[in-house]
Design an enzyme around this catalytic site. Structure first.
Site, PDB file in Angstrom:
ATOM      1  N   THR A  15    -108.207-105.868  57.018  1.00  0.00           N
ATOM      2  CA  THR A  15    -109.009-105.664  58.030  1.00  0.00           C
ATOM      3  C   THR A  15    -109.218-104.217  58.628  1.00  0.00           C
ATOM      4  OG1 THR A  15    -108.030-107.605  58.828  1.00  0.00           O
ATOM      5  CG2 THR A  15    -109.177-106.272  60.589  1.00  0.00           C
ATOM      6  N   GLY A 137    -102.947-100.312  68.549  1.00  0.00           N
ATOM      7  CA  GLY A 137    -104.112-100.295  68.109  1.00  0.00           C
ATOM      8  C   GLY A 137    -105.269 -99.237  68.382  1.00  0.00           C
ATOM      9  N   LYS A 208     -93.306-101.758  67.745  1.00  0.00           N
ATOM     10  CA  LYS A 208     -94.362-101.008  68.481  1.00  0.00           C
ATOM     11  C   LYS A 208     -93.471-100.212  69.328  1.00  0.00           C
ATOM     12  CE  LYS A 208     -98.448-103.588  67.725  1.00  0.00           C
ATOM     13  NZ  LYS A 208     -99.066-104.861  68.114  1.00  0.00           N
TER      14      LYS A 208
HETATM   15  N1  LIG Z   1    -105.106-106.155  61.885  1.00  0.00           N
HETATM   16  C1  LIG Z   1    -105.047-105.253  62.887  1.00  0.00           C
HETATM   17  O1  LIG Z   1    -105.728-105.473  63.900  1.00  0.00           O
HETATM   18  C2  LIG Z   1    -104.056-104.359  63.016  1.00  0.00           C
HETATM   19  C3  LIG Z   1    -103.797-103.351  64.258  1.00  0.00           C
HETATM   20  C4  LIG Z   1    -102.926-102.449  64.281  1.00  0.00           C
HETATM   21  C5  LIG Z   1    -102.209-102.369  63.005  1.00  0.00           C
HETATM   22  N2  LIG Z   1    -102.225-103.042  62.022  1.00  0.00           N
HETATM   23  C6  LIG Z   1    -101.376-102.337  60.997  1.00  0.00           C
HETATM   24  O2  LIG Z   1    -102.284-102.205  59.744  1.00  0.00           O
HETATM   25  C7  LIG Z   1    -101.755-102.598  58.556  1.00  0.00           C
HETATM   26  C8  LIG Z   1    -102.813-103.461  57.773  1.00  0.00           C
HETATM   27  O3  LIG Z   1    -103.254-104.588  58.639  1.00  0.00           O
HETATM   28  P1  LIG Z   1    -104.439-105.249  58.182  1.00  0.00           P
HETATM   29  O4  LIG Z   1    -104.605-106.246  59.182  1.00  0.00           O
HETATM   30  O5  LIG Z   1    -105.576-104.507  57.642  1.00  0.00           O
HETATM   31  O6  LIG Z   1    -103.544-106.160  57.012  1.00  0.00           O
HETATM   32  P2  LIG Z   1    -104.655-107.210  55.753  1.00  0.00           P
HETATM   33  O7  LIG Z   1    -105.946-107.593  56.246  1.00  0.00           O
HETATM   34  O8  LIG Z   1    -103.691-108.195  55.488  1.00  0.00           O
HETATM   35  O9  LIG Z   1    -104.897-106.028  54.543  1.00  0.00           O
HETATM   36  C9  LIG Z   1    -103.869-105.719  53.878  1.00  0.00           C
HETATM   37  C10 LIG Z   1    -104.345-105.085  52.635  1.00  0.00           C
HETATM   38  O10 LIG Z   1    -103.387-104.591  51.830  1.00  0.00           O
HETATM   39  C11 LIG Z   1    -103.828-104.965  50.310  1.00  0.00           C
HETATM   40  N3  LIG Z   1    -102.460-105.109  49.702  1.00  0.00           N
HETATM   41  C12 LIG Z   1    -101.470-106.136  49.705  1.00  0.00           C
HETATM   42  N4  LIG Z   1    -100.476-105.826  48.776  1.00  0.00           N
HETATM   43  C13 LIG Z   1    -101.020-104.861  48.001  1.00  0.00           C
HETATM   44  C14 LIG Z   1    -100.478-104.065  47.052  1.00  0.00           C
HETATM   45  N5  LIG Z   1     -99.182-104.406  46.520  1.00  0.00           N
HETATM   46  N6  LIG Z   1    -100.957-103.034  46.499  1.00  0.00           N
HETATM   47  C15 LIG Z   1    -102.121-102.856  47.051  1.00  0.00           C
HETATM   48  N7  LIG Z   1    -102.816-102.961  48.244  1.00  0.00           N
HETATM   49  C16 LIG Z   1    -102.144-104.166  48.604  1.00  0.00           C
HETATM   50  C17 LIG Z   1    -104.549-106.169  50.396  1.00  0.00           C
HETATM   51  O11 LIG Z   1    -105.317-106.212  49.255  1.00  0.00           O
HETATM   52  P3  LIG Z   1    -106.409-107.271  49.063  1.00  0.00           P
HETATM   53  O12 LIG Z   1    -107.518-107.023  50.123  1.00  0.00           O
HETATM   54  O13 LIG Z   1    -106.792-107.132  47.711  1.00  0.00           O
HETATM   55  O14 LIG Z   1    -105.494-108.660  49.243  1.00  0.00           O
HETATM   56  C18 LIG Z   1    -105.197-105.826  51.882  1.00  0.00           C
HETATM   57  O15 LIG Z   1    -106.536-105.012  51.395  1.00  0.00           O
HETATM   58  C19 LIG Z   1    -100.619-103.157  58.825  1.00  0.00           C
HETATM   59  O16 LIG Z   1     -99.529-102.504  59.034  1.00  0.00           O
HETATM   60  C20 LIG Z   1    -100.728-103.763  60.081  1.00  0.00           C
HETATM   61  O17 LIG Z   1     -99.451-104.111  60.929  1.00  0.00           O
HETATM   62  C21 LIG Z   1    -103.382-103.982  61.898  1.00  0.00           C
END
Ligand SMILES: NC(=O)c1ccc[n+]([C@@H]2O[C@H](COP(=O)([O-])OP(=O)(O)OC[C@H]3O[C@@H](n4cnc5c(N)ncnc54)[C@H](OP(=O)(O)O)[C@@H]3O)[C@@H](O)[C@H]2O)c1
Length: 433
Positions: A15, A137, A208
């Site tokens: 995301t 965020g 957080k």
């Molecule tokens: N989502 C939000 O709104 C939000 C808000 C604030 C902070 N965050 C933080 O931002 C971070 C990412 O969140 P997200 O929501 O974007 O997570 P997400 O959608 O689950 O994406 C995680 C990504 O990490 C990749 N990944 C997983 N295992 C991996 C590995 N072993 N090697 C390399 N890449 C790997 C996944 O690959 P694949 O795509 O190939 O599966 C995916 O692209 C987290 O720390 C979260 O707490 C998120």
């Protein structure tokens, strides 16, 4: 515009990662002008190379191993967007810093648990660790604290730091439905994870708050000292009584200085309707900061989602490109303040208590005696409904004046022991910043 491009590698294309790629691609000109140099994405890594993604990443160097990417040639800054406090996210972050690359991350779990190690490693070689996206965020609260409020001694911070909980509490209030019902809907709509425990048990908000408190008070991260309660025990009845009493129920992360010691706690709170956070609804986040010079400042915005979170990540990249960086938790490691921690039983505040009791004489007198003996004074007390032959249970609700938590716990233990008290009391702390 002059200067060499800032060469960026992104680990994680979910995301947030895809959102960052999208902004870097669409706003390249604007960002180069603001940063004084191009911000050039050169490498990416994710788990599945062949996954279909909302952005085209085919022109960047691909790495199956994010930690290998972090040390590869030709990279100035690594953006860690994988998530989780351990495993590949931690390995990638530490590898990046070890190889002399700045680190940008949205990973609150990683910083809350390993922030000290990360900050110390970065400081050794004068590298930046930027994490605006990790707290609330898209809201620029870290930047606000670090820069806009740098003239202040921060006295307190209160925040709605978890959008899922705020959404659930808002829907409970608007529909009168109970937690489990609203959670199921939130899961169906994608507002809550299949395993919602990180959110609804307050852990995400505590991560957080840990990071936010360190940025605000210039103290080391200390996740283990955060008192954490979630929202599972909040009932429709409590929300109804809160409204009657002129309060809203919110899950807040609170950090404050009390006589030179620090309180860090995450739990449901009743806040008055004129509190700056009372009107923050649905999945929105907000943080109110109390500074000694500025008084109260409230930041409100979207705490999650591709665009808002990527907005914060890219702002960090612009800062890194400009060389606008500060020590990780605003002060050099050696100057961080090791503040004593206020244990929860020494917390002072007001309380809301809802009891389910048999409608019989003597119960109110018993409550009154327990409170008198512990010198806890009642602010308001009311009984709701009348027992019938079919159902003798009624609700008794009371609020207290300021008291300490240890005294309150002794009062509750005595009240609970009365045979007419038929369920565990519902207790919610009342807060006013
Ligand atoms: N989502 C939000 O709104 C939000 C808000 C604030 C902070 N965050 C933080 O931002 C971070 C990412 O969140 P997200 O929501 O974007 O997570 P997400 O959608 O689950 O994406 C995680 C990504 O990490 C990749 N990944 C997983 N295992 C991996 C590995 N072993 N090697 C390399 N890449 C790997 C996944 O690959 P694949 O795509 O190939 O599966 C995916 O692209 C987290 O720390 C979260 O707490 C998120």
């Amino acid at each position: 515009m002059s200067g060499d491009p800032l060469k960026v590698a992104i680990a994680g294309l979910g995301t947030v990662g895809a959102g960052v790629v999208d902004i870097l691609q669409k706003q390249a000109g604007l960002l180069a002008a603001r940063a004084g140099r191009p911000i050039e994405l050169v490498a990416v890594s994710a788990r599945r190379r062949d996954a279909s993604r909302p952005v085209d990443v085919s022109s960047y160097r691909w790495f199956d191993d994010a930690a290998e990417m972090a040390v590869a040639d030709g990279i100035d800054v690594v953006v860690e967007l994988i998530g989780g406090s351990e495993g590949i996210a931690r390995k990638t972050a530490m590898a990046a810093l070890g190889a002399g690359r700045h680190l940008v991350t949205a990973n609150k779990a990683l910083l809350a648990i390993h922030g000290s190690e990360i900050a110390a490693t970065a400081e050794k070689t004068d590298l930046a660790v930027a994490y605006e996206a990790a707290v609330a965020g898209g809201i620029p609260v870290i930047k606000g604290l670090r820069e806009g409020l740098s003239a202040n001694n921060i006295v307190a911070i209160e925040g709605i730091l978890n959008g899922t909980c705020n959404y659930i509490l808002t829907q409970m209030r608007l529909t009168g439905r109970d937690f489990a019902d609203v959670l199921a809907d939130a899961q169906a709509l994608g507002y809550a994870e299949a395993d919602p425990s990180f959110d609804v048990d307050g852990i995400d908000a505590a991560h957080k708050l840990t990071v936010l408190a360190s940025a605000a008070f210039g103290c080391p991260v200390d996740f283990d000292s955060v008192h954490v309660e979630g929202i599972r025990n909040i009932t429709a009845l409590d929300i109804e009584f809160a409204a009657e009493l002129g309060y809203r129920i919110k899950l807040l992360g609170i950090a404050r200085l009390v006589d030179g010691a620090i309180e860090r706690r995450v739990h449901p709170c009743m806040i008055p309707l004129d509190h700056p956070l009372a009107m923050v609804e649905d999945a929105f986040n907000a943080v109110t900061v109390l500074g000694d010079a500025v008084d109260k400042v409230t930041f409100i915005g979207r705490g999650a989602g591709a665009g808002p979170t990527a907005s914060a990540v890219v702002a960090d990249l612009v800062d890194v490109a400009r060389g606008r960086t500060t020590p990780t938790f605003t002060l050099p490691q050696a100057e961080l303040r090791n503040l004593p921690v206020v244990p929860m039983d020494r917390h002072r505040g007001e309380y809301y208590v809802r009891l389910t009791v048999l409608d019989q004489p003597g119960v109110i007198a018993h409550i009154g005696a327990a409170m008198r003996d512990e010198a806890v004074s009642i602010s308001r007390l009311s009984q709701h409904g009348r027992g019938t032959a079919a159902n003798r249970n009624v609700s008794v609700v009371f609020t207290t004046h300021e008291t300490d938590e240890a005294a309150m716990n002794r009062v509750l233990a005595r009240i609970e022991a009365h045979p007419a008290v038929v369920a565990k009391p519902s207790v919610i702390r009342i807060e006013a910043i």
